[in-house]
Design a protein around this motif. Structure first.
Motif, short mmCIF file in Angstrom:
data_model
loop_
_atom_site.label_atom_id
_atom_site.label_comp_id
_atom_site.label_asym_id
_atom_site.label_seq_id
_atom_site.Cartn_x
_atom_site.Cartn_y
_atom_site.Cartn_z
N VAL A 35 0.83 -1.20 0.00
CA VAL A 35 0.00 0.00 0.00
C VAL A 35 0.86 1.25 0.00
CG1 VAL A 35 -1.64 1.34 1.38
CG2 VAL A 35 -1.98 -1.10 1.07
N ALA A 36 1.94 1.25 0.79
CA ALA A 36 2.83 2.41 0.84
C ALA A 36 3.46 2.67 -0.52
CB ALA A 36 3.91 2.20 1.90
N PHE A 37 3.90 1.61 -1.20
CA PHE A 37 4.49 1.77 -2.52
C PHE A 37 3.45 2.29 -3.52
CE2 PHE A 37 5.51 0.16 -6.76
CZ PHE A 37 6.81 0.58 -6.91
N PHE A 38 2.25 1.72 -3.45
CA PHE A 38 1.16 2.13 -4.34
C PHE A 38 0.86 3.62 -4.17
CE2 PHE A 38 -3.43 2.84 -4.86
CZ PHE A 38 -3.62 2.42 -6.17
N LEU A 39 0.73 4.08 -2.93
CA LEU A 39 0.43 5.48 -2.69
C LEU A 39 1.61 6.39 -3.04
CD1 LEU A 39 -1.55 5.26 0.68
CD2 LEU A 39 -2.45 5.72 -1.61
N LEU A 40 2.82 5.88 -2.87
CA LEU A 40 4.00 6.67 -3.24
C LEU A 40 4.01 6.95 -4.73
CD1 LEU A 40 6.70 7.96 -2.49
CD2 LEU A 40 7.77 5.72 -2.82
N THR A 82 -1.12 1.08 -13.23
CA THR A 82 0.32 0.85 -13.30
C THR A 82 0.91 0.68 -11.91
OG1 THR A 82 0.45 2.19 -15.33
CG2 THR A 82 2.51 1.78 -14.15
N ALA A 83 0.47 1.52 -10.97
CA ALA A 83 0.96 1.43 -9.59
C ALA A 83 0.53 0.10 -8.96
CB ALA A 83 0.43 2.60 -8.77
N ALA A 84 -0.69 -0.35 -9.26
CA ALA A 84 -1.17 -1.62 -8.72
C ALA A 84 -0.33 -2.79 -9.23
CB ALA A 84 -2.64 -1.83 -9.08
N LEU A 85 0.00 -2.75 -10.51
CA LEU A 85 0.82 -3.82 -11.09
C LEU A 85 2.20 -3.85 -10.45
CD1 LEU A 85 1.53 -5.98 -13.16
CD2 LEU A 85 1.89 -4.17 -14.85
N LEU A 136 -5.30 -2.66 -1.42
CA LEU A 136 -5.03 -1.85 -2.60
C LEU A 136 -6.29 -1.10 -3.04
CD1 LEU A 136 -2.27 -1.70 -3.96
CD2 LEU A 136 -3.14 -3.18 -5.76
N MET A 137 -7.44 -1.76 -2.96
CA MET A 137 -8.69 -1.12 -3.34
C MET A 137 -9.03 0.03 -2.40
SD MET A 137 -10.92 -4.49 -4.39
CE MET A 137 -12.39 -3.53 -4.73
N LEU A 138 -8.72 -0.12 -1.12
CA LEU A 138 -8.92 0.97 -0.17
C LEU A 138 -7.96 2.13 -0.46
CD1 LEU A 138 -9.43 -0.99 3.18
CD2 LEU A 138 -11.17 0.20 1.84
N ALA A 139 -6.71 1.79 -0.76
CA ALA A 139 -5.71 2.82 -1.05
C ALA A 139 -6.06 3.57 -2.33
CB ALA A 139 -4.33 2.19 -1.16
N ALA A 140 -6.77 2.91 -3.25
CA ALA A 140 -7.16 3.55 -4.52
C ALA A 140 -8.08 4.75 -4.28
CB ALA A 140 -7.83 2.55 -5.44
N THR A 144 -15.33 7.62 -12.23
CA THR A 144 -14.07 6.98 -12.63
C THR A 144 -13.54 6.10 -11.49
OG1 THR A 144 -13.52 8.84 -14.07
CG2 THR A 144 -11.73 7.37 -13.45
N LEU A 145 -13.66 6.59 -10.26
CA LEU A 145 -13.20 5.79 -9.12
C LEU A 145 -13.99 4.49 -9.02
CD1 LEU A 145 -11.63 5.33 -6.51
CD2 LEU A 145 -13.33 6.73 -5.31
N LEU A 146 -15.30 4.55 -9.27
CA LEU A 146 -16.10 3.33 -9.25
C LEU A 146 -15.62 2.34 -10.30
CD1 LEU A 146 -18.51 1.72 -8.21
CD2 LEU A 146 -19.96 2.95 -9.84
N ARG A 147 -15.31 2.84 -11.49
CA ARG A 147 -14.78 1.97 -12.55
C ARG A 147 -13.44 1.38 -12.16
NH1 ARG A 147 -17.15 2.60 -17.67
NH2 ARG A 147 -18.79 4.18 -17.74
N VAL A 148 -12.60 2.18 -11.51
CA VAL A 148 -11.29 1.70 -11.05
C VAL A 148 -11.47 0.57 -10.04
CG1 VAL A 148 -9.25 2.29 -9.70
CG2 VAL A 148 -10.01 3.81 -11.53
N GLU A 149 -12.38 0.77 -9.09
CA GLU A 149 -12.59 -0.22 -8.03
C GLU A 149 -13.14 -1.52 -8.61
OE1 GLU A 149 -11.46 -0.07 -5.23
OE2 GLU A 149 -11.46 1.96 -4.42
N VAL A 150 -14.08 -1.42 -9.54
CA VAL A 150 -14.62 -2.64 -10.17
C VAL A 150 -13.52 -3.37 -10.93
CG1 VAL A 150 -16.20 -3.49 -11.95
CG2 VAL A 150 -16.98 -1.77 -10.32
N GLY A 151 -12.70 -2.60 -11.65
CA GLY A 151 -11.60 -3.20 -12.39
C GLY A 151 -10.59 -3.88 -11.49
N LEU A 152 -10.25 -3.22 -10.37
CA LEU A 152 -9.30 -3.82 -9.43
C LEU A 152 -9.88 -5.08 -8.78
CD1 LEU A 152 -7.83 -0.67 -7.61
CD2 LEU A 152 -6.69 -2.13 -9.28
N LEU A 153 -11.17 -5.06 -8.46
CA LEU A 153 -11.82 -6.23 -7.89
C LEU A 153 -11.74 -7.42 -8.84
CD1 LEU A 153 -13.54 -7.49 -5.62
CD2 LEU A 153 -15.57 -6.63 -6.82
N ILE A 154 -11.88 -7.15 -10.12
CA ILE A 154 -11.84 -8.22 -11.12
C ILE A 154 -10.41 -8.61 -11.49
CG2 ILE A 154 -12.43 -8.81 -13.52
CD1 ILE A 154 -14.88 -6.99 -13.22
#
Length: 222
Positions: free
Chosen positions: A31-36, A62-65, A114-118, A131-141
């Motif tokens: 999570v720290a790396f993702f937020l950084l 990209t950060a999630a990957l 990661l989904m919370l940090a998003a 857009t955030l909702l789309r991001v969260e759905v995409g991350l969940l999948i």
């Protein structure tokens, strides 16, 4: 079909790996790396809110990957060196079940955090609620597919001298479809089709990765 004993061992393994991840601070590091990464992009791009909103979803993916890549070296290697997999075999637990358990534990350790940090990253990148909702759905999948790919990569490089140095070279190219379809799901026009393709790729990885990882583990044990 797996028996009750094997299912019990799989659940115990998931709990053990998840507990180890939490105690070692693995989720915190991810999570720290993702937020950084999400924090640095606005500094690099500048105070252009419209531009940040346009590219923010891709930045999050990209950060999630990259964040999912961090603990890859520790997923299989330490247990292989300690002879834990031999003990699993003695207790009748197949390597495929072990790989699936490690995939579940890895996803639980980094996917939901990661989904919370998003949500925080969305504020930094000026993303709209839609857009955030789309991001969260995409991350969940998509994050289950990332978890499965991470376990496969860890199994492939386990026991290889200097394997940690090539984990990125192995995992990142294979994760490109997830990145493309995940970022594409943010497009209001073609997002529905991208979500379906993202789900298909993630499902293929989750279903097939345990068998590939199991084969790699057996080869490392021989």
């Amino acid at each position: 079909m797996p028996g009750a004993q094997e299912i019990g061992l799989v659940i115990a393994l998931v709990r053990r790996d998840l507990r180890r991840s939490v105690s070692s601070g693995g989720a915190t590091l991810v999570v720290a790396f993702f937020l950084l990464v999400a924090t640095l992009f606005p500094f690099a791009i500048g105070p252009d809110a419209a531009l940040l909103a346009r590219i923010g979803g891709g930045v999050i993916w990209t950060a999630a990957l990259l964040a999912a890549l961090l603990p890859v070296e520790r997923l299989i290697g330490p247990d292989l060196e300690a002879g834990v997999f031999d003990q699993f075999a003695v207790h009748g637990l197949s390597m495929t079940s072990v790989a699936m358990a490690k995939t579940i534990a890895h996803w639980l350790g980094f996917g939901p955090p990661l989904m919370l940090a998003a949500v925080i990253a969305a504020g930094l990148l000026n993303l709209s609620a839609d857009t955030l909702l789309r991001v969260e759905v995409g991350l969940l999948i998509g994050t289950p597919g990332l978890a499965a790919l991470a376990v496969v990569t860890s199994a492939l490089v386990a026991g290889v001298r200097g394997g940690g140095a090539v984990t990125g070279l192995v995992m990142l190219p294979l994760a490109v479809p997830l990145l493309i379809f995940g970022a594409g799901s943010l497009d209001p026009a073609g997002g529905a089709g991208a979500i379906k393709l993202l789900a298909a790729v993630s499902l293929i990885l989750v279903a097939g990765a345990p068998f590939i990882a199991a084969a790699a583990i057996r080869a490392a044990l021989d």
